[in-house]
Design a protein around this motif. Structure first.
Motif, PDB file in Angstrom:
ATOM      1  N   GLN A  15       0.865  10.203 -11.277  1.00 10.37           N
ATOM      2  CA  GLN A  15      -0.319  11.296 -11.286  1.00 10.37           C
ATOM      3  C   GLN A  15       0.222  12.487 -11.142  1.00 10.37           C
ATOM      4  OE1 GLN A  15      -2.957  10.037 -12.953  1.00 10.37           O
ATOM      5  NE2 GLN A  15      -2.241   7.850 -12.778  1.00 10.37           N
ATOM      6  N   PHE A  39       2.343   1.424  -3.480  1.00  8.16           N
ATOM      7  CA  PHE A  39       1.088   1.812  -4.084  1.00  8.16           C
ATOM      8  C   PHE A  39       0.942   3.342  -4.060  1.00  8.16           C
ATOM      9  CE2 PHE A  39      -3.429   3.400  -4.593  1.00  8.16           C
ATOM     10  CZ  PHE A  39      -3.858   3.042  -5.823  1.00  8.16           C
ATOM     11  N   TYR A  40       0.911   4.149  -3.080  1.00  8.84           N
ATOM     12  CA  TYR A  40       0.678   5.389  -2.754  1.00  8.84           C
ATOM     13  C   TYR A  40       1.762   6.558  -3.470  1.00  8.84           C
ATOM     14  CZ  TYR A  40      -3.717   4.613  -0.792  1.00  8.84           C
ATOM     15  OH  TYR A  40      -5.172   4.259  -0.384  1.00  8.84           O
ATOM     16  N   VAL A  41       3.027   6.052  -2.884  1.00 13.01           N
ATOM     17  CA  VAL A  41       4.378   6.721  -3.329  1.00 13.01           C
ATOM     18  C   VAL A  41       4.340   6.639  -4.998  1.00 13.01           C
ATOM     19  CG1 VAL A  41       6.764   6.691  -3.317  1.00 13.01           C
ATOM     20  CG2 VAL A  41       5.705   6.263  -1.314  1.00 13.01           C
ATOM     21  N   ARG A  42       4.182   5.401  -5.597  1.00 13.82           N
ATOM     22  CA  ARG A  42       4.080   5.444  -7.124  1.00 13.82           C
ATOM     23  C   ARG A  42       3.078   6.257  -7.629  1.00 13.82           C
ATOM     24  NH1 ARG A  42       0.894   2.666 -10.055  1.00 13.82           N
ATOM     25  NH2 ARG A  42       1.215   2.211 -12.114  1.00 13.82           N
ATOM     26  N   ARG A  43       1.902   6.549  -6.936  1.00  9.08           N
ATOM     27  CA  ARG A  43       0.794   7.578  -7.348  1.00  9.08           C
ATOM     28  C   ARG A  43       1.179   8.738  -7.515  1.00  9.08           C
ATOM     29  NH1 ARG A  43      -2.549   5.905 -10.306  1.00  9.08           N
ATOM     30  NH2 ARG A  43      -3.123   4.131  -8.928  1.00  9.08           N
ATOM     31  N   PHE A  44       2.146   9.389  -6.505  1.00  3.98           N
ATOM     32  CA  PHE A  44       2.520  10.534  -6.654  1.00  3.98           C
ATOM     33  C   PHE A  44       3.463  10.868  -7.554  1.00  3.98           C
ATOM     34  CE2 PHE A  44       0.751  11.367  -2.330  1.00  3.98           C
ATOM     35  CZ  PHE A  44       0.095  12.770  -2.769  1.00  3.98           C
ATOM     36  N   LEU A  69      -0.843  14.900  -8.959  1.00  5.55           N
ATOM     37  CA  LEU A  69      -1.389  15.135  -7.584  1.00  5.55           C
ATOM     38  C   LEU A  69      -0.929  16.372  -7.131  1.00  5.55           C
ATOM     39  CD1 LEU A  69      -1.524  11.592  -6.074  1.00  5.55           C
ATOM     40  CD2 LEU A  69      -3.241  12.881  -7.241  1.00  5.55           C
ATOM     41  N   MET A  90       0.728  -1.162   0.155  1.00  6.48           N
ATOM     42  CA  MET A  90      -0.012   0.124  -0.053  1.00  6.48           C
ATOM     43  C   MET A  90       0.873   1.331   0.120  1.00  6.48           C
ATOM     44  SD  MET A  90      -3.085  -0.781  -0.552  1.00  6.48           S
ATOM     45  CE  MET A  90      -3.845   0.759  -0.287  1.00  6.48           C
ATOM     46  N   MET A  91       1.798   1.256   0.889  1.00  6.29           N
ATOM     47  CA  MET A  91       2.799   2.446   0.742  1.00  6.29           C
ATOM     48  C   MET A  91       3.572   2.625  -0.489  1.00  6.29           C
ATOM     49  SD  MET A  91       3.962   5.009   2.496  1.00  6.29           S
ATOM     50  CE  MET A  91       3.854   4.783   4.007  1.00  6.29           C
TER      51      MET A  91
END
Length: 145
Positions: free
Chosen positions: A127, A119-124, A129, A116-117
């Protein structure tokens, strides 16, 4: 007065075009960027193994995607605020965040099984954001003075 309205319409058209390009980056992500985690994170990834990946190619793909998103985001900020200082600060913040997030991302890939961590680091990284965070922050700063 009409010149200001025309300029405003040009800004709106430019911002709309840049937003459409950001959407295009998302729509064509499979064709444009190397990222084996796109499909991995679309599944029930919590109980799966990480996909095989080439770290150098992954880094270059993330750098390319982040750069494209950054250029488009800086264009939107330029059209919204028309202040060189905001662009310079934003540019250096984007550079700093890329360095920090890339280090965190590859560290998580190597040492931490917390998907999950990751996932969120990759998301930033993939994307735009930061644009969503910068626009209200700069508006607040502009109107708080």
């Amino acid at each position: 007065m009409p010149k200001e309205i025309l300029l405003s319409k040009k800004n709106i058209a430019g911002i709309t075009g840049l937003l459409l390009l950001l959407v295009g980056v998302r729509v064509f992500e499979d064709a444009l960027f190397y990222d084996p985690f796109i499909n991995f994170f679309k599944t029930e990834f919590q109980h799966q193994r990480l996909p095989d990946f080439d770290a150098v190619q992954l880094f270059l793909g993330l750098l390319f995607r982040y750069s494209v998103n950054t250029v488009l985001s800086l264009g939107i900020l330029c059209l919204l605020f028309r202040q060189k200082q905001i662009l310079v600060v934003s540019f250096w913040m984007y550079v700093l965040f890329f360095i920090l997030l890339s280090i965190a991302f590859f560290w998580l890939l190597r040492y931490d099984p917390d998907y999950m961590m990751l996932f969120y680091v990759r998301r930033f990284l993939i994307q735009p954001l930061f644009l969503v965070l910068f626009i209200p922050a700069f508006y607040y700063q502009k109107f708080a003075k």
